[in-house]
Design a protein around this motif. Structure first.
Motif, PDB file in Angstrom:
ATOM      1  N   SER A 226       0.764  -1.051   0.012  1.00  0.00           N
ATOM      2  CA  SER A 226      -0.061   0.148   0.087  1.00  0.00           C
ATOM      3  C   SER A 226       0.864   1.088   0.027  1.00  0.00           C
ATOM      4  CB  SER A 226      -1.026  -0.047   1.263  1.00  0.00           C
ATOM      5  OG  SER A 226      -0.170   0.166   2.458  1.00  0.00           O
ATOM      6  N   ARG A 227       2.047   1.140   0.420  1.00  0.00           N
ATOM      7  CA  ARG A 227       2.950   2.344   0.450  1.00  0.00           C
ATOM      8  C   ARG A 227       2.435   3.541   1.267  1.00  0.00           C
ATOM      9  NH1 ARG A 227       4.781   5.149  -4.194  1.00  0.00           N
ATOM     10  NH2 ARG A 227       6.648   5.499  -2.840  1.00  0.00           N
ATOM     11  N   ASN A 228       1.685   2.992   2.457  1.00  0.00           N
ATOM     12  CA  ASN A 228       1.140   3.949   3.029  1.00  0.00           C
ATOM     13  C   ASN A 228       1.920   3.892   4.487  1.00  0.00           C
ATOM     14  OD1 ASN A 228      -0.508   5.067   5.534  1.00  0.00           O
ATOM     15  ND2 ASN A 228      -2.514   4.520   4.280  1.00  0.00           N
ATOM     16  N   HIS A 282      -0.481   8.337   0.367  1.00  0.00           N
ATOM     17  CA  HIS A 282      -1.124   7.087   0.086  1.00  0.00           C
ATOM     18  C   HIS A 282      -2.146   6.903   1.244  1.00  0.00           C
ATOM     19  CE1 HIS A 282       0.867   6.736  -3.676  1.00  0.00           C
ATOM     20  NE2 HIS A 282       2.020   6.697  -2.826  1.00  0.00           N
ATOM     21  N   ASP A 326       7.820  11.011  -3.173  1.00  0.00           N
ATOM     22  CA  ASP A 326       7.286   9.884  -3.545  1.00  0.00           C
ATOM     23  C   ASP A 326       8.100   9.966  -4.873  1.00  0.00           C
ATOM     24  OD1 ASP A 326       5.962   7.858  -4.551  1.00  0.00           O
ATOM     25  OD2 ASP A 326       4.082   8.711  -4.084  1.00  0.00           O
ATOM     26  N   PRO A 330       2.945   4.218  -8.004  1.00  0.00           N
ATOM     27  CA  PRO A 330       1.778   3.928  -7.077  1.00  0.00           C
ATOM     28  C   PRO A 330       1.358   2.764  -6.635  1.00  0.00           C
ATOM     29  CG  PRO A 330       1.239   5.550  -8.899  1.00  0.00           C
ATOM     30  CD  PRO A 330       2.703   4.801  -9.183  1.00  0.00           C
ATOM     31  N   SER A 336      -4.216  -0.378  -4.175  1.00  0.00           N
ATOM     32  CA  SER A 336      -4.404   1.014  -4.641  1.00  0.00           C
ATOM     33  C   SER A 336      -5.785   1.438  -4.008  1.00  0.00           C
ATOM     34  CB  SER A 336      -4.362   1.200  -5.883  1.00  0.00           C
ATOM     35  OG  SER A 336      -5.400   0.527  -6.623  1.00  0.00           O
ATOM     36  N   ALA A 339      -4.625   4.562  -2.359  1.00  0.00           N
ATOM     37  CA  ALA A 339      -3.553   5.083  -2.845  1.00  0.00           C
ATOM     38  C   ALA A 339      -3.811   6.577  -3.703  1.00  0.00           C
ATOM     39  CB  ALA A 339      -2.884   4.235  -4.048  1.00  0.00           C
ATOM     40  N   HIS A 340      -2.591   7.311  -3.839  1.00  0.00           N
ATOM     41  CA  HIS A 340      -2.878   8.651  -4.412  1.00  0.00           C
ATOM     42  C   HIS A 340      -1.819   8.611  -5.458  1.00  0.00           C
ATOM     43  CE1 HIS A 340      -4.156  11.012  -0.402  1.00  0.00           C
ATOM     44  NE2 HIS A 340      -4.677   9.655  -0.261  1.00  0.00           N
ATOM     45  N   ARG A 374      -7.012  12.229  -3.330  1.00  0.00           N
ATOM     46  CA  ARG A 374      -6.140  11.617  -3.938  1.00  0.00           C
ATOM     47  C   ARG A 374      -5.674  11.782  -5.284  1.00  0.00           C
ATOM     48  NH1 ARG A 374      -9.301   5.731  -3.981  1.00  0.00           N
ATOM     49  NH2 ARG A 374      -7.260   5.089  -4.777  1.00  0.00           N
TER      50      ARG A 374
END
Length: 582
Positions: A226-228, A282, A326, A330, A336, A339-340, A374
């Motif tokens: 998720s890369r959050n 994200h 970033d 994404p 996602s 995700a942004h 987003r």
């Protein structure tokens, strides 16, 4: 707001209740625990002030505040899915336990017994797998607080309902969305299996499953799909709790859990700004005060910082200035959902004061705000004609990010005076034939950030696409904008006859934004979206607008610290920073 209360939304499959979930929730269990193997050790920590607000009838849950001193929590008509999830997840129990007096205990017991009577047989919206895991953890953590003074019959009902939820988790945890929801479900199952009498047979399978999730979901770079950043912190806390309860019960914690924690910690340190807060990307927020430092401390991992990229983010730091950008693709597919379209966006924090930010996640303010937050124009990066570098498409009620940049490159460079990163993405190639390249250079004294943003049709096929777009628009060209969203506590004013912007922080520190004359400068309204706030906060953004008629166009700009903060304020912030770095 407590931990794990802000990830519930209409688009989060982790909280969806299907027919099979409902059926399993009502099946109950043959194995009913009558007590705990040993006295549970509370690990979740709440807020005294939030607990006092709850006792006063001020329900601030899921980005909503309902003032209803005469109404109990289960009689409130939930204004959103997020509010509903915050109530049924029982994280508010942390806050009442933080108050800890007789009044708080009686209120917690009243709400507990009411939930059991209304929903304990498997009914209601709280029987999603992740919410059940979240709730089980709290019931066990605060069992002594809850059980003190209950009648024998009420205690029996408590253990019966807790056993019911444990059986539900054992059957349904594989259906939880991968990532935070599944980690939450498995941690709850391990908690219950180790703590409840007669549930030991559930522990081995849950422990093996947690080990697999650590190996599959926590990458070699210590990141999540998720890369959050905030979600990564919350996964770390769950792993800490799971490992802790296993040690407490003399059970073996798998090597994969410890290995995952060792990978996560350096990544979180890289994603932490100079003020100790997380970068907001994200769907993640900056994190509750003190929570990140608590997680890093409890993890008991050597305090090192990741080299190069961390979960796809580049960090530049010098003196008291931190920049996090970033510079990776994404999240894809199911990962996602929050995700942004934030590729090449950055945030800048000076000391303990955020200066350049992204608008943030609109989750909690409704779907329109979430979708807006987003989009690429809500981030401090370049966008073409308001078009995002990745688009959202609804699938099964969830807005997934699609048509994202296929190629994202990054490279760290530097010399005797600066450290820099150069990154590019292809998100605008298919439609416009243009690649966005951004160079960020931070001086070694931390007082100047220089930037160059370039749009270019690089290859012959790209130039053909660009020419087709020019023909389709009657040679009108391609309009694009660079946006720099300003934190609401920074005061922005046009300066030098409209050729610069002065940015003053509450500490008295002043930064000046300058740019070349190839673009047009304007100061426009913006918003700052915080999950802990009831409404979006008004702020401003610097916008550089330009028009492209040739195969390449470049805009140069800089942020320079023109005045340091008040000495006394700076000294205080340095002391706080030293405490954070320990």
């Amino acid at each position: 707001m407590g931990i794990f209360t802000d990830f519930a939304s209409a688009g989060n499959a982790g909280h969806s209740l299907g027919l099979i979930d409902r059926l399993h929730a009502r099946l109950g269990t043959r194995h009913v625990a009558t007590g705990f193997v040993q006295q549970p050790e509370p690990r979740t920590v709440g807020s005294f002030s939030r607990g006092k607000q709850l006792l006063a009838g001020n329900y601030h849950l899921g980005s909503h505040l309902i003032e209803a001193p005469e109404i109990e929590i289960w009689d409130i008509d939930a204004p959103s899915v997020g509010f509903e999830a915050a109530t049924h997840g029982f994280v508010w129990l942390d806050d009442l336990a933080a108050v800890g007096d007789q009044l708080a205990r009686e209120k917690a017991q009243l709400w507990l017994k009411d939930w059991i009577n209304r929903y304990g047989a498997g009914r209601g919206p709280g029987w999603s797998v992740d919410l059940t895991g979240r709730r089980v953890i709290r019931w066990i953590n605060h069992a002594l607080f809850l059980l003190n003074g209950l009648t024998p019959q009420e205690s029996v009902s408590f253990f019966k309902c807790l056993s019911h939820q444990t059986a539900f988790l054992a059957k349904r945890w594989p259906t939880a969305t991968r990532g935070l929801p599944r980690f939450e479900a498995l941690t709850g199952l391990i908690y219950a299996g180790l703590a409840l009498e007669g549930m030991e047979h559930l522990v081995e399978a849950a422990t093996e499953a947690l080990a697999r999730e650590c190996a599959d979901q926590i990458g070699g770079d210590g990141g999540l799909p998720s890369r959050n950043p905030e979600e990564l912190m919350e996964v770390l806390l769950l792993l800490i709790w799971a490992e802790g309860v296993q040690v407490e019960h003399n059970a073996t914690s798998p090597n994969q859990v410890r290995s995952a924690m060792k990978r996560i910690v350096p990544t979180l340190r890289t994603l932490r700004h100079s003020n100790g807060k997380l970068a907001r990307f994200h769907g993640g927020g900056q994190g509750e005060d003190g929570l990140l430092d608590q997680a890093l401390s409890l993890a008991n991992v050597k305090p090192v910082t990741a080299q190069n990229l961390a979960m796809g983010f580049a960090r530049l730091t010098a003196a008291r200035t931190s920049i996090i950008a970033d510079v990776a693709q994404p999240p894809a597919q199911a990962a996602s959902r929050n995700a942004h379209a934030s590729t090449l966006a950055f945030e800048l924090t000076s000391g303990r004061r955020p200066l350049i930010v992204n608008c943030g996640s609109g989750d909690g303010f409704g779907r329109d705000w979430q979708r807006a937050g987003r989009a690429t124009p809500s981030h401090s990066t370049l966008s073409i004609d308001g078009v995002s570098s990745a688009q959202m498409v609804e699938q099964d009620g969830v807005d997934l990010l699609v048509r994202a940049p296929r190629q994202v490159t990054s490279q760290f460079i530097g010399d005797n005076t600066t450290t820099a990163v150069i990154a590019s993405h292809s998100g605008y190639v298919k439609q416009f034939g243009l690649t966005h390249t951004r160079k960020l250079s931070l001086a070694f004294d931390g007082k100047t950030l220089s930037g160059e943003d370039t749009l270019a049709a690089i290859s012959d096929p790209d130039r053909i696409r660009f020419e087709k777009h020019m023909d389709a628009t009657a040679l009108a060209g391609v309009g694009y904008s660079l946006r720099f969203h300003i934190h609401p506590e920074a005061q922005a004013e046009l300066d030098m006859g409209g050729h610069a912007v002065s940015l003053q922080l509450p500490s008295g520190e002043i930064w000046v934004f300058r740019f070349d004359q190839s673009s047009k400068l304007s100061l426009e309204p913006s918003v700052y979206l915080e999950k802990t706030r009831l409404k979006p906060r008004a702020t401003q953004q610097i916008v550089l607008s330009a028009h492209m008629m040739e195969y390449a166009s470049q805009v140069s700009w800089s942020l320079t610290k023109a005045r340091d903060p008040d000495p006394d304020q700076a000294q205080l912030e340095e002391v706080l920073q030293l405490a954070l770095d320990k």
